[in-house]
Design a protein around this motif. Structure first.
Motif, PDB file in Angstrom:
ATOM      1  N   LEU A 138       0.825  -1.216   0.000  1.00 20.38           N
ATOM      2  CA  LEU A 138       0.000   0.000   0.000  1.00 20.38           C
ATOM      3  C   LEU A 138       0.858   1.265   0.000  1.00 20.38           C
ATOM      4  O   LEU A 138       0.347   2.365  -0.204  1.00 20.38           O
ATOM      5  CB  LEU A 138      -0.908   0.034   1.244  1.00 20.38           C
ATOM      6  N   ILE A 139       2.143   1.079   0.262  1.00 20.98           N
ATOM      7  CA  ILE A 139       2.996   2.260   0.448  1.00 20.98           C
ATOM      8  C   ILE A 139       3.817   2.520  -0.807  1.00 20.98           C
ATOM      9  O   ILE A 139       4.498   1.621  -1.314  1.00 20.98           O
ATOM     10  CB  ILE A 139       3.908   2.053   1.668  1.00 20.98           C
ATOM     11  N   GLU A 140       3.720   3.748  -1.261  1.00 22.19           N
ATOM     12  CA  GLU A 140       4.424   4.077  -2.506  1.00 22.19           C
ATOM     13  C   GLU A 140       5.785   4.702  -2.222  1.00 22.19           C
ATOM     14  O   GLU A 140       5.934   5.478  -1.292  1.00 22.19           O
ATOM     15  CB  GLU A 140       3.563   5.030  -3.333  1.00 22.19           C
ATOM     16  N   GLY A 141       6.760   4.358  -3.060  1.00 19.73           N
ATOM     17  CA  GLY A 141       8.096   4.929  -2.969  1.00 19.73           C
ATOM     18  C   GLY A 141       8.086   6.334  -3.526  1.00 19.73           C
ATOM     19  O   GLY A 141       7.034   6.886  -3.761  1.00 19.73           O
ATOM     20  N   GLU A 142       9.191   6.935  -3.708  1.00 19.46           N
ATOM     21  CA  GLU A 142      10.499   6.340  -3.687  1.00 19.46           C
ATOM     22  C   GLU A 142      11.172   6.625  -2.344  1.00 19.46           C
ATOM     23  O   GLU A 142      11.130   7.746  -1.867  1.00 19.46           O
ATOM     24  CB  GLU A 142      11.291   6.948  -4.862  1.00 19.46           C
ATOM     25  N   PHE A 143      11.801   5.588  -1.761  1.00 19.31           N
ATOM     26  CA  PHE A 143      12.443   5.724  -0.463  1.00 19.31           C
ATOM     27  C   PHE A 143      13.946   5.925  -0.622  1.00 19.31           C
ATOM     28  O   PHE A 143      14.559   5.468  -1.582  1.00 19.31           O
ATOM     29  CB  PHE A 143      12.165   4.484   0.387  1.00 19.31           C
ATOM     30  N   ASP A 144      14.505   6.623   0.386  1.00 17.20           N
ATOM     31  CA  ASP A 144      15.964   6.821   0.435  1.00 17.20           C
ATOM     32  C   ASP A 144      16.619   5.771   1.321  1.00 17.20           C
ATOM     33  O   ASP A 144      17.765   5.389   1.105  1.00 17.20           O
ATOM     34  CB  ASP A 144      16.288   8.208   1.012  1.00 17.20           C
ATOM     35  N   LEU A 145      15.874   5.336   2.349  1.00 12.04           N
ATOM     36  CA  LEU A 145      16.445   4.375   3.304  1.00 12.04           C
ATOM     37  C   LEU A 145      15.317   3.498   3.848  1.00 12.04           C
ATOM     38  O   LEU A 145      14.218   3.992   4.108  1.00 12.04           O
ATOM     39  CB  LEU A 145      17.138   5.131   4.447  1.00 12.04           C
ATOM     40  N   ILE A 146      15.628   2.206   3.975  1.00 14.92           N
ATOM     41  CA  ILE A 146      14.638   1.255   4.491  1.00 14.92           C
ATOM     42  C   ILE A 146      15.281   0.491   5.643  1.00 14.92           C
ATOM     43  O   ILE A 146      16.397  -0.043   5.501  1.00 14.92           O
ATOM     44  CB  ILE A 146      14.171   0.299   3.368  1.00 14.92           C
ATOM     45  N   TYR A 147      14.610   0.506   6.799  1.00 10.82           N
ATOM     46  CA  TYR A 147      15.144  -0.180   7.979  1.00 10.82           C
ATOM     47  C   TYR A 147      14.346  -1.459   8.202  1.00 10.82           C
ATOM     48  O   TYR A 147      13.151  -1.415   8.516  1.00 10.82           O
ATOM     49  CB  TYR A 147      15.050   0.749   9.197  1.00 10.82           C
ATOM     50  N   LEU A 148      15.001  -2.591   8.001  1.00  7.62           N
ATOM     51  CA  LEU A 148      14.372  -3.906   8.202  1.00  7.62           C
ATOM     52  C   LEU A 148      14.645  -4.362   9.627  1.00  7.62           C
ATOM     53  O   LEU A 148      15.784  -4.666   9.977  1.00  7.62           O
ATOM     54  CB  LEU A 148      15.019  -4.945   7.281  1.00  7.62           C
ATOM     55  N   ASP A 149      13.576  -4.403  10.439  1.00 11.81           N
ATOM     56  CA  ASP A 149      13.782  -4.788  11.842  1.00 11.81           C
ATOM     57  C   ASP A 149      12.598  -5.592  12.380  1.00 11.81           C
ATOM     58  O   ASP A 149      12.347  -5.591  13.575  1.00 11.81           O
ATOM     59  CB  ASP A 149      14.030  -3.524  12.692  1.00 11.81           C
ATOM     60  N   GLY A 150      11.862  -6.258  11.491  1.00 10.30           N
ATOM     61  CA  GLY A 150      10.744  -7.081  11.949  1.00 10.30           C
ATOM     62  C   GLY A 150      10.541  -8.235  10.992  1.00 10.30           C
ATOM     63  O   GLY A 150      11.055  -8.202   9.865  1.00 10.30           O
ATOM     64  N   ASP A 151       9.816  -9.250  11.455  1.00 12.40           N
ATOM     65  CA  ASP A 151       9.494 -10.389  10.593  1.00 12.40           C
ATOM     66  C   ASP A 151      10.780 -11.004  10.019  1.00 12.40           C
ATOM     67  O   ASP A 151      10.942 -11.145   8.811  1.00 12.40           O
ATOM     68  CB  ASP A 151       8.562  -9.900   9.454  1.00 12.40           C
ATOM     69  N   LYS A 152      11.663 -11.394  10.943  1.00 13.12           N
ATOM     70  CA  LYS A 152      13.049 -11.763  10.571  1.00 13.12           C
ATOM     71  C   LYS A 152      13.131 -12.999   9.665  1.00 13.12           C
ATOM     72  O   LYS A 152      14.137 -13.204   9.008  1.00 13.12           O
ATOM     73  CB  LYS A 152      13.910 -12.009  11.824  1.00 13.12           C
ATOM     74  N   LEU A 153      12.072 -13.817   9.680  1.00 12.96           N
ATOM     75  CA  LEU A 153      12.082 -14.993   8.794  1.00 12.96           C
ATOM     76  C   LEU A 153      11.960 -14.586   7.335  1.00 12.96           C
ATOM     77  O   LEU A 153      12.247 -15.387   6.448  1.00 12.96           O
ATOM     78  CB  LEU A 153      10.880 -15.891   9.120  1.00 12.96           C
ATOM     79  N   ARG A 154      11.488 -13.363   7.104  1.00 16.61           N
ATOM     80  CA  ARG A 154      11.148 -12.967   5.731  1.00 16.61           C
ATOM     81  C   ARG A 154      11.933 -11.772   5.227  1.00 16.61           C
ATOM     82  O   ARG A 154      11.431 -11.004   4.420  1.00 16.61           O
ATOM     83  CB  ARG A 154       9.645 -12.672   5.633  1.00 16.61           C
ATOM     84  N   TYR A 155      13.149 -11.572   5.676  1.00 14.31           N
ATOM     85  CA  TYR A 155      13.944 -10.437   5.192  1.00 14.31           C
ATOM     86  C   TYR A 155      14.069 -10.462   3.662  1.00 14.31           C
ATOM     87  O   TYR A 155      13.998  -9.439   3.008  1.00 14.31           O
ATOM     88  CB  TYR A 155      15.341 -10.459   5.823  1.00 14.31           C
ATOM     89  N   GLN A 156      14.262 -11.666   3.107  1.00 19.10           N
ATOM     90  CA  GLN A 156      14.422 -11.751   1.640  1.00 19.10           C
ATOM     91  C   GLN A 156      13.159 -11.265   0.925  1.00 19.10           C
ATOM     92  O   GLN A 156      13.237 -10.518  -0.056  1.00 19.10           O
ATOM     93  CB  GLN A 156      14.731 -13.200   1.243  1.00 19.10           C
ATOM     94  N   PHE A 157      11.997 -11.687   1.437  1.00 20.72           N
ATOM     95  CA  PHE A 157      10.707 -11.248   0.877  1.00 20.72           C
ATOM     96  C   PHE A 157      10.647  -9.716   0.853  1.00 20.72           C
ATOM     97  O   PHE A 157      10.266  -9.101  -0.163  1.00 20.72           O
ATOM     98  CB  PHE A 157       9.573 -11.830   1.734  1.00 20.72           C
ATOM     99  N   TYR A 158      11.044  -9.078   1.963  1.00 22.26           N
ATOM    100  CA  TYR A 158      10.945  -7.610   2.043  1.00 22.26           C
ATOM    101  C   TYR A 158      11.954  -6.938   1.109  1.00 22.26           C
ATOM    102  O   TYR A 158      11.635  -5.929   0.482  1.00 22.26           O
ATOM    103  CB  TYR A 158      11.128  -7.132   3.488  1.00 22.26           C
ATOM    104  N   VAL A 159      13.156  -7.491   1.015  1.00 24.46           N
ATOM    105  CA  VAL A 159      14.136  -6.889   0.100  1.00 24.46           C
ATOM    106  C   VAL A 159      13.595  -6.935  -1.326  1.00 24.46           C
ATOM    107  O   VAL A 159      13.656  -5.945  -2.062  1.00 24.46           O
ATOM    108  CB  VAL A 159      15.510  -7.598   0.215  1.00 24.46           C
ATOM    109  N   ASP A 160      13.024  -8.084  -1.723  1.00 26.65           N
ATOM    110  CA  ASP A 160      12.477  -8.190  -3.082  1.00 26.65           C
ATOM    111  C   ASP A 160      11.323  -7.208  -3.292  1.00 26.65           C
ATOM    112  O   ASP A 160      11.182  -6.630  -4.360  1.00 26.65           O
ATOM    113  CB  ASP A 160      12.021  -9.629  -3.362  1.00 26.65           C
ATOM    114  N   LYS A 161      10.518  -7.008  -2.257  1.00 23.65           N
ATOM    115  CA  LYS A 161       9.388  -6.070  -2.344  1.00 23.65           C
ATOM    116  C   LYS A 161       9.854  -4.613  -2.398  1.00 23.65           C
ATOM    117  O   LYS A 161       9.273  -3.798  -3.115  1.00 23.65           O
ATOM    118  CB  LYS A 161       8.483  -6.221  -1.109  1.00 23.65           C
TER     119      LYS A 161
END
Ligand SMILES: C[S@@+](CC[C@H](N)C(=O)[O-])C[C@H]1O[C@@H](n2cnc3c(N)ncnc32)[C@H](O)[C@@H]1O
Length: 224
Positions: A138-161
């Motif tokens: 639901l969230i539109e880019g464009e982002f400068d920085l993304i902090y991944l700190d949740g749902d640790k089983l799915r980091y790869q999923f979030y990077v691809d997204k």
């Protein structure tokens, strides 16, 4: 306040990553938390049994430094918890900067919302309630920085997204990538997922990675 001292672990086998005295020294000689964040840590500690999920001032200071160095204005965070890192990052943003922070746990959402309402940074933070696996679309880019700190089983999923939503040269900062050192000999499914994520990132031609042994391991993943 030095977090690992009050860190209550939940039965994970732990390999110490760096000497606690070194961690304390590093924290003592790095950017300090604001008064607002010190109060947030104390109130989180009172409200919850465990607050070991909170990023802490060394990782928080690193995030602030990276935001300033990259001139970031628009940030996405997966995993709000009680709002520490969202406020910490917002403090480093210019007045027109924005942090979108995604949280699925109702109790944490409400605690974070309370902290954001009182925060001097409230205009710069948008809390998105719900499972990030869905709300991320639901969230539109464009982002400068993304902090991944949740749902640790799915980091790869979030990077691809999120990679398509990240500007070229933008950064993904992934926390807990050493998972208390257990990635060396991963036994449980979280350690295995994080070890697999680390292996995958270093081979991924879309990004450059530096894995820093800061606290529980922080990867800086730059979109090329
Ligand atoms: C390590 S904590 C975040 C700490 C926070 N960044 C800080 O520094 O205070 C991870 C958070 O991610 C949340 N989380 C886990 N899976 C999620 C998901 N699929 N969608 C949204 N939030 C999730 C958890 O409820 C937890 O609050």
């Amino acid at each position: 306040m030095y977090l690992p001292i009050m860190k209550k672990h939940r039965g994970k086998p732990i390999i110490p990553i760096s000497d606690q005295r070194i961690e304390e020294y590093a924290e003592d000689h790095s950017i300090k938390d604001s008064e607002e964040l010190r109060i947030l840590i104390e109130s989180s500690d009172e409200a919850l049994e465990y607050i070991d999920m909170l990023s802490g001032s060394t990782v928080g200071g690193l995030l602030q430094m990276l935001i300033k160095l990259t001139g970031s204005k628009k940030i996405l965070e997966i995993g709000t918890f009680t709002g520490y890192s969202a406020i910490k990052m917002a403090e480093a943003l210019p007045e027109d900067g924005l942090v979108y922070t995604l949280e699925m746990n109702k109790k944490y959402q409400d605690l974070a919302a309370g902290h954001f309402e009182k925060s001097a940074q409230r205009e710069k933070i948008k809390l998105i309630r719900g499972n990030a696996q869905k709300t991320i679309d639901l969230i539109e880019g464009e982002f400068d920085l993304i902090y991944l700190d949740g749902d640790k089983l799915r980091y790869q999923f979030y990077v691809d997204k999120v990679l398509p939503k990240l500007r070229k040269g933008g950064l993904i900062v992934a926390d807990n990538v050493l998972w208390d050192g257990t990635v060396l000999q991963p036994e449980d499914h979280k350690a295995q997922a994080i070890a697999e994520f680390n292996r995958s990132m270093i081979k991924d031609p879309r990004v450059e990675v530096v894995l820093l042994p800061v606290r529980d391991g922080v990867s800086l993943i730059r979109k090329v």
